[in-house]
Design a protein around this motif. Sequence first.
Motif: not given
Ligand SMILES: CCCCCCCC/C=C\CCCCCCCCCCC/C=C/C(=O)SCCNC(=O)CCNC(=O)[C@H](O)C(C)(C)COP(=O)(O)OP(=O)(O)OC[C@H]1O[C@@H](n2cnc3c(N)ncnc32)[C@H](O)[C@@H]1OP(=O)(O)O
Length: 670
Positions: A94, A106, A110, A143-144, A149, A151-152, A284, A287, A293, A300, A442
Amino acid sequence: MAAADWGGKADHLAGERATAQFDVDGMKVAWAGSRHAVEVADRMACLVASDPVFRKDTRTMLSRKELFKDTLKKAAHAWKRTVELHLTEEEANLLRLYIDQPGYVDLHWVMFVPAIKGQGTEEQQKKWLTMAYKFQIIGTYAQTELGHGSNVQGLETTATFDPSTDEFIMHSPTLTSSKWWPGGLGKTSTHAVVYARLITEGKDYGIHGFIMQLRSLDDHSPLPGITIGDIGGKFGSGAYNSMDNGVMRLDHVRIPRDQMLMRLAQVTREGKYVHSDVPKQLLYGTMVYVRQTIVADASRALSRAVCIAVRYGAIRKQFGSKAGGPETQVLNYKTQQSRLFPFLASAYAFRFVGQWLKWLYTDVTQKLESKDFSTLPEAHACTAGLKSVTTSATADAIEECQKLCGGHGYLNSSGLPELFAVNLPACTYEGDNVVLLLQVARFLMKTVSQVASGKQPVGTTAYMGNIQHLMQCKSVVNTVEDWLNPAAIKEVFEARALRMAVNCAQNISKAPSQEEGFSELSPDLVEAAVAHVQLIIVTKFIEKLQEDILGHGVKEQLQKLCGIYALHLIHKHLGDFLSTGCVTARQGSLANERLGKLYAQVRPNAVALVDAFDYTDHYLGSALGRYDGDVYSALYKEAWKDPLNETVVPDGYQEHLRPLLKQQLKLSRL
Ligand SMILES: CCCCCCCC/C=C\CCCCCCCCCCC/C=C/C(=O)SCCNC(=O)CCNC(=O)[C@H](O)C(C)(C)COP(=O)(O)OP(=O)(O)OC[C@H]1O[C@@H](n2cnc3c(N)ncnc32)[C@H](O)[C@@H]1OP(=O)(O)O
Ligand SMILES: Cc1cc2nc3c(=O)[nH]c(=O)nc-3n(C[C@H](O)[C@H](O)[C@H](O)COP(=O)(O)OP(=O)(O)OC[C@H]3O[C@@H](n4cnc5c(N)ncnc54)[C@H](O)[C@@H]3O)c2cc1C
């Protein structure tokens, strides 16, 4: 928090607060989740607000270098305070949250730590997490790449096993394989979980995670073979520019074999690839965790924008009675209410669905630990879908809140431009929102086909099992009051979502191949996914209302907000509801009539409903959203802080302005 904690000045919004028909403290508990959560949040918010190191009122006026250094200072000070005060993990999270400045920490907490937790063996966790928890190393999630990005599976960085030395050779074979975007990579991180194609015995086994040291722990210089830098300035002043998103090239960098994260798969000393009995999708997993989160972040961010727009709307007056009577508060205009109150309702809706999603994630994680992987596809669909719908709605709403505040909303001192710029990339990071909705689609198409073959769906798709009824039912709504009935609301959302999904499935089946059909129908599939996710949000709001909610009038206000959330969606997506035959045009207009009545009922409670978010003036960071409503003094004061006002006559006058004016004067005298 008591008014005195906010400075104890005159309360320009006292009249608004007096009209509230509910117990604001009770609402704070409903919003935060528990009395304990309110208490900890208050304490941490006050700790940040009272510490001069955490000031942020001139942040948008800093140069990129100054802003980055300021972020380093704040992060180090936050860690010092965490250690000195022996803060718990909850309190420390917090504290970071209320400091409200994106930075390398972060990514460290995170993504880097959760990636090792989820994909590392026990031994690897012990080694790396011990150092990470003490900040002896700083990590990021690399990762990216420049070329890929979304298409992992298309990533190009290679990790080639060399059995002669028992090492992996990490390499960027092309320009497009340069790592690009990881937060904290540019200037701060000493380590990273790097995603690369694993090659052993001449075979490519696809993407795996590897822990790499990037910089010297003595002088912070990049290790041999590693070229790193920042990728450059980003959208808006301040905002995400505090983060050093980075670029990295690897030139045959060697790391020991045991730095491959080996929970999901291993490479033996001889170079044999061995896959564990866990699904490969767990790669994955980080992610999925972060997407969950991000839903809480979205609620918020949206609540902050709404808090600013509601308080300002109650202070701002435009036009009045012809007889020279008092001017009208802009919040009293019906157009203002119909634009703003759906956002107020959405903030509460996203908050509650975020609390549920956190529960779902914890439940799935526990199941995974006992090797039950059955709920993983649903967890993926829910986190992907909710991340997508809530962040897109939030970004749009913050932009609209700027317009709702008129010209003053465009000033940095309103807090809205920075809030927008910081939250806009949430539509892209952790998965582009459209790409994620296609993942939900899907999942829906699979579920429809399972239902067709007689399998009973569970969890958030259980409604699809009621296919006989939902495919042909007609809404029972006959009067404006009927739209108060949660069952009637839920039924039309279920029917709309199911019919849109079934339409897509039927049309896909007419295509030459499943793949072609999916691609051709992708715009419809995205809409079907949105309908399904909106149903989840509406359902979870309705379920929240079935819980014990304490405090005078709290439940009644939440019922109204739930009604607004659902009915504004019916109004906005009436085309879907009409074309799928779930509601008639008359029922649609009754819904709109009901909506108007709800807006009028919420109006006297609006300021109290945003007070329940319990934000300090420091966290809100807005001259327009101040708790005391003293908007004009604040705007006036803020203006003088601008560096342009440091001198009365601006820099550049002597070189550019004076000669121009003199020249023109001379010409006019000729
Ligand atoms: C009281 C309140 C308290 C709160 C306290 C909180 C504390 C917080 C404190 C402080 C605040 C600070 C704030 C922090 C905020 C957060 C910070 C955020 C930072 C962000 C930084 C950014 C980072 C990034 O971006 S990292 C990179 C991310 N990249 C991606 O997301 C790429 C997206 N692409 C993909 O995910 C994949 O490539 C895809 C899913 C699109 C395709 O996958 P692929 O394997 O090619 O293909 P597909 O054939 O479609 O899938 C195969 C099977 O797999 C299944 N599947 C896919 N993904 C997943 C998964 N993730 N999990 C499970 N299964 C998955 C898919 O469905 C297919 O299954 P099937 O059965 O064969 O159909
Ligand atoms: C502020 C910020 C911080 C980030 N932090 C990190 C980090 O710490 N670590 C990290 O590894 N990454 C990080 N990223 C990268 C981020 O995860 C990616 O940008 C994101 O996953 C989107 O990928 P992309 O940029 O390749 O977009 P693209 O996939 O190139 O998207 C471009 C367009 O194509 C569309 N599109 C793509 N594929 C399809 C498809 N199959 N069907 C239909 N449309 C499609 C998209 O909808 C989009 O409109 C960050 C990004 C940002 C903006």
